[in-house]
Write a protein that holds these residues in place. Structure first.
Motif, PDB file in Angstrom:
ATOM      1  N   THR A 117       0.828  -1.208   0.000  1.00 33.08           N
ATOM      2  CA  THR A 117       0.000   0.000   0.000  1.00 33.08           C
ATOM      3  C   THR A 117       0.860   1.255   0.000  1.00 33.08           C
ATOM      4  O   THR A 117       0.564   2.233  -0.700  1.00 33.08           O
ATOM      5  CB  THR A 117      -0.933   0.001   1.228  1.00 33.08           C
ATOM      6  OG1 THR A 117      -1.775  -1.158   1.181  1.00 33.08           O
ATOM      7  CG2 THR A 117      -1.800   1.254   1.253  1.00 33.08           C
ATOM      8  N   SER A 118       1.948   1.236   0.770  1.00 30.20           N
ATOM      9  CA  SER A 118       2.790   2.421   0.881  1.00 30.20           C
ATOM     10  C   SER A 118       3.547   2.709  -0.410  1.00 30.20           C
ATOM     11  O   SER A 118       3.691   3.864  -0.804  1.00 30.20           O
ATOM     12  CB  SER A 118       3.767   2.251   2.048  1.00 30.20           C
ATOM     13  OG  SER A 118       3.074   2.121   3.274  1.00 30.20           O
ATOM     14  N   VAL A 119       4.043   1.659  -1.077  1.00 36.69           N
ATOM     15  CA  VAL A 119       4.726   1.869  -2.358  1.00 36.69           C
ATOM     16  C   VAL A 119       3.732   2.390  -3.394  1.00 36.69           C
ATOM     17  O   VAL A 119       4.061   3.283  -4.193  1.00 36.69           O
ATOM     18  CB  VAL A 119       5.407   0.572  -2.837  1.00 36.69           C
ATOM     19  CG1 VAL A 119       5.945   0.744  -4.258  1.00 36.69           C
ATOM     20  CG2 VAL A 119       6.545   0.197  -1.893  1.00 36.69           C
ATOM     21  N   ARG A 120       2.521   1.856  -3.382  1.00 35.80           N
ATOM     22  CA  ARG A 120       1.494   2.370  -4.300  1.00 35.80           C
ATOM     23  C   ARG A 120       1.194   3.828  -3.996  1.00 35.80           C
ATOM     24  O   ARG A 120       1.085   4.660  -4.904  1.00 35.80           O
ATOM     25  CB  ARG A 120       0.220   1.528  -4.179  1.00 35.80           C
ATOM     26  CG  ARG A 120      -0.904   1.991  -5.111  1.00 35.80           C
ATOM     27  CD  ARG A 120      -2.136   1.112  -5.020  1.00 35.80           C
ATOM     28  NE  ARG A 120      -2.768   1.209  -3.724  1.00 35.80           N
ATOM     29  CZ  ARG A 120      -2.934   0.182  -2.902  1.00 35.80           C
ATOM     30  NH1 ARG A 120      -2.498  -1.009  -3.238  1.00 35.80           N
ATOM     31  NH2 ARG A 120      -3.535   0.335  -1.736  1.00 35.80           N
ATOM     32  N   SER A 121       1.061   4.168  -2.714  1.00 33.47           N
ATOM     33  CA  SER A 121       0.790   5.553  -2.320  1.00 33.47           C
ATOM     34  C   SER A 121       1.901   6.482  -2.775  1.00 33.47           C
ATOM     35  O   SER A 121       1.641   7.565  -3.329  1.00 33.47           O
ATOM     36  CB  SER A 121       0.632   5.639  -0.791  1.00 33.47           C
ATOM     37  OG  SER A 121      -0.422   4.822  -0.329  1.00 33.47           O
ATOM     38  N   LEU A 122       3.134   6.069  -2.550  1.00 42.12           N
ATOM     39  CA  LEU A 122       4.275   6.897  -2.943  1.00 42.12           C
ATOM     40  C   LEU A 122       4.313   7.084  -4.456  1.00 42.12           C
ATOM     41  O   LEU A 122       4.617   8.174  -4.957  1.00 42.12           O
ATOM     42  CB  LEU A 122       5.571   6.244  -2.460  1.00 42.12           C
ATOM     43  CG  LEU A 122       6.857   7.065  -2.580  1.00 42.12           C
ATOM     44  CD1 LEU A 122       6.746   8.363  -1.802  1.00 42.12           C
ATOM     45  CD2 LEU A 122       8.050   6.246  -2.096  1.00 42.12           C
ATOM     46  N   THR A 123       3.980   6.028  -5.195  1.00 45.87           N
ATOM     47  CA  THR A 123       3.965   6.114  -6.659  1.00 45.87           C
ATOM     48  C   THR A 123       2.945   7.137  -7.131  1.00 45.87           C
ATOM     49  O   THR A 123       3.245   8.006  -7.969  1.00 45.87           O
ATOM     50  CB  THR A 123       3.647   4.739  -7.270  1.00 45.87           C
ATOM     51  OG1 THR A 123       4.642   3.795  -6.872  1.00 45.87           O
ATOM     52  CG2 THR A 123       3.613   4.818  -8.799  1.00 45.87           C
ATOM     53  N   PHE A 124       1.735   7.083  -6.598  1.00 53.68           N
ATOM     54  CA  PHE A 124       0.699   8.030  -7.015  1.00 53.68           C
ATOM     55  C   PHE A 124       1.061   9.461  -6.628  1.00 53.68           C
ATOM     56  O   PHE A 124       0.814  10.402  -7.387  1.00 53.68           O
ATOM     57  CB  PHE A 124      -0.647   7.643  -6.404  1.00 53.68           C
ATOM     58  CG  PHE A 124      -1.374   6.584  -7.176  1.00 53.68           C
ATOM     59  CD1 PHE A 124      -1.911   6.851  -8.418  1.00 53.68           C
ATOM     60  CD2 PHE A 124      -1.525   5.301  -6.662  1.00 53.68           C
ATOM     61  CE1 PHE A 124      -2.589   5.883  -9.147  1.00 53.68           C
ATOM     62  CE2 PHE A 124      -2.189   4.324  -7.374  1.00 53.68           C
ATOM     63  CZ  PHE A 124      -2.725   4.608  -8.617  1.00 53.68           C
TER      64      PHE A 124
ATOM     65  N   ASP B 172      10.597  10.601   2.155  1.00 54.32           N
ATOM     66  CA  ASP B 172       9.181  10.736   2.481  1.00 54.32           C
ATOM     67  C   ASP B 172       8.584  11.907   1.703  1.00 54.32           C
ATOM     68  O   ASP B 172       9.305  12.739   1.151  1.00 54.32           O
ATOM     69  CB  ASP B 172       9.012  10.954   3.984  1.00 54.32           C
ATOM     70  CG  ASP B 172       7.925  10.043   4.571  1.00 54.32           C
ATOM     71  OD1 ASP B 172       7.000   9.702   3.819  1.00 54.32           O
ATOM     72  OD2 ASP B 172       8.021   9.680   5.752  1.00 54.32           O
ATOM     73  N   VAL B 173       7.273  11.961   1.646  1.00 54.82           N
ATOM     74  CA  VAL B 173       6.587  13.002   0.878  1.00 54.82           C
ATOM     75  C   VAL B 173       5.869  13.950   1.831  1.00 54.82           C
ATOM     76  O   VAL B 173       5.686  13.668   3.021  1.00 54.82           O
ATOM     77  CB  VAL B 173       5.574  12.387  -0.104  1.00 54.82           C
ATOM     78  CG1 VAL B 173       6.286  11.538  -1.139  1.00 54.82           C
ATOM     79  CG2 VAL B 173       4.536  11.549   0.638  1.00 54.82           C
TER      80      VAL B 173
END
Length: 377
Positions: free
Chosen positions: A109-116, A178-179
């Motif tokens: 989930t976190s890698v997907r979040s970072l990608t978006f 981090d974003v």
């Protein structure tokens, strides 16, 4: 792309480690003396944990941190593999499966979040294509090599190596940048997900997600019971098409970047996926394998396309939680499909769940096509 190289590399490596042993875990549990019900409960934990944890993890990604969630997730994955090595009691194993399912979903989930959040406005399709390389390519590579490694080394040795590797990946995750985090009311998630246009888009994806449930319950059994493949050849059969999925994802993303048309790509991907799922029940195994390739290519095209739709529908500051909620809708389809197709396969043959779920994928295409003028996706 540079900001995504480290998380994509970590995701690829983690998925590779999972792929090494995932489809052989029922064999390990059988050797431990567990019965069919116990094995089924343990193996279903991954989907159930994903069902209940995806949105909370996504919301944490939006409001708190992504990097630290990935670090904790990798530590839990390390604990999972170590637990499989050290323990044999069902209730203790259940705790480790819960830890592994939660840890894996925290990373995914976190890698997907970072990608978006890092998509920006350029090369969006290419970035999402390489995201599929990270999430799916590692798993496919692990499946292919898993049979060989488990043949060459004892299962316990592979588990220990996997545990140590996850610990190393947790340390490497400190390198992830981090974003920016933004505070906003939680109710805003509900407002966007329940919006009519969003719901009309997610309903066909829910139907499409049902075919994953058929795969989880009947795919490997179809290969063994119907096609007569052993574990080595089953790994080849399952792993190589996933690499085609990865290639289709990257090529589709790059083509969409150049020419647009992600909605048309989504339609085409779902149709290919459904037809391939239906026709893969044909024999001999070589014919079945060709249609499995078609199915995975369709899945790859569809995945990049609906992820691009997510990036269009959802706002970037809330996109981690909102995409996680959307993925949860598809996971619900997965879980319901598994509950329905598990008994169906045992009663009528393991090819029928593949055929029926393929037909449902075509139904999802029809539903999506009907709402295309009412929903801006």
């Amino acid at each position: 792309m540079s900001s995504l190289r480290i998380p994509n590399s970590i995701s690829f490596s983690k998925q590779f480690l999972i792929g090494l042993t995932f489809f052989s875990l029922p064999l390990l549990l059988f050797d431990f003396g567990f019965d069919g019900l116990s094995i089924g409960i343990l193996m279903s934990v991954f989907s159930m944990v994903s069902l209940f944890s995806s949105f909370p993890i996504g919301a944490i990604n939006d409001r708190l941190s992504i990097k630290y969630v990935i670090i904790i997730g990798m530590l839990l994955e390390s604990v999972f593999f170590a637990g499989l090595y050290a323990f044999r009691n069902f209730w203790v194993m259940l705790l480790f499966f819960l830890a592994g399912g939660l840890g894996g979903n925290m990373v995914d989930t976190s890698v997907r979040s970072l990608t978006f959040k890092a998509l920006g406005h350029e090369r969006r399709g290419k970035k999402l294509g390489f995201y599929q390389v990270a999430t799916t390519g590692g798993f496919g590579t692990g499946i292919i090599l898993g049979g060989l490694l488990l043949f060459s080394f004892r299962f316990s040795g592979v588990l220990l190596i996997s545990s140590a590797a996850c610990l190393a990946l947790a340390l490497a995750s400190w390198l992830i940048a981090d974003v920016e985090r933004i505070k906003f009311p939680i109710r805003e998630y509900r407002e966007i997900i329940l919006r009519k246009g969003t719901a009309l888009f997610l309903l066909p994806l829910f139907i499409f997600g049902i075919h994953w449930g058929a795969e989880h319950t009947s795919y490997s059994l179809f290969l063994r019971q119907t096609l007569g493949l052993d574990y080595f050849w089953s790994g080849i059969y399952m792993g190589i098409p996933i690499l085609f999925l990865v290639a289709a994802s990257v090529l589709t993303g790059m083509r969409i970047d150049r020419k647009g048309g992600h909605r048309q790509a989504l339609f085409s991907g779902i149709v290919l996926s459904g037809l391939g799922h239906i026709m893969m029940v044909l024999q001999p195994a070589a014919v079945s394998f060709i249609f499995r390739l078609i199915h995975e290519i369709g899945d790859g095209v569809a995945a990049v396309s609906y992820n691009l739709s997510f990036s269009k529908i959802f706002k970037v500051e809330r996109i981690a939680g909102e995409t996680s909620a959307a993925v949860t809708v598809m996971v619900i389809g997965n879980v319901l499909g598994a509950l329905a197709f598990g008994p169906l396969g045992y009663a009528y043959g393991f090819g029928w769940p593949l055929v029926i779920s393929g037909v449902l994928s075509l139904v999802s295409f029809a539903a999506l096509f009907l709402v295309r003028k009412r929903v801006d996706f």
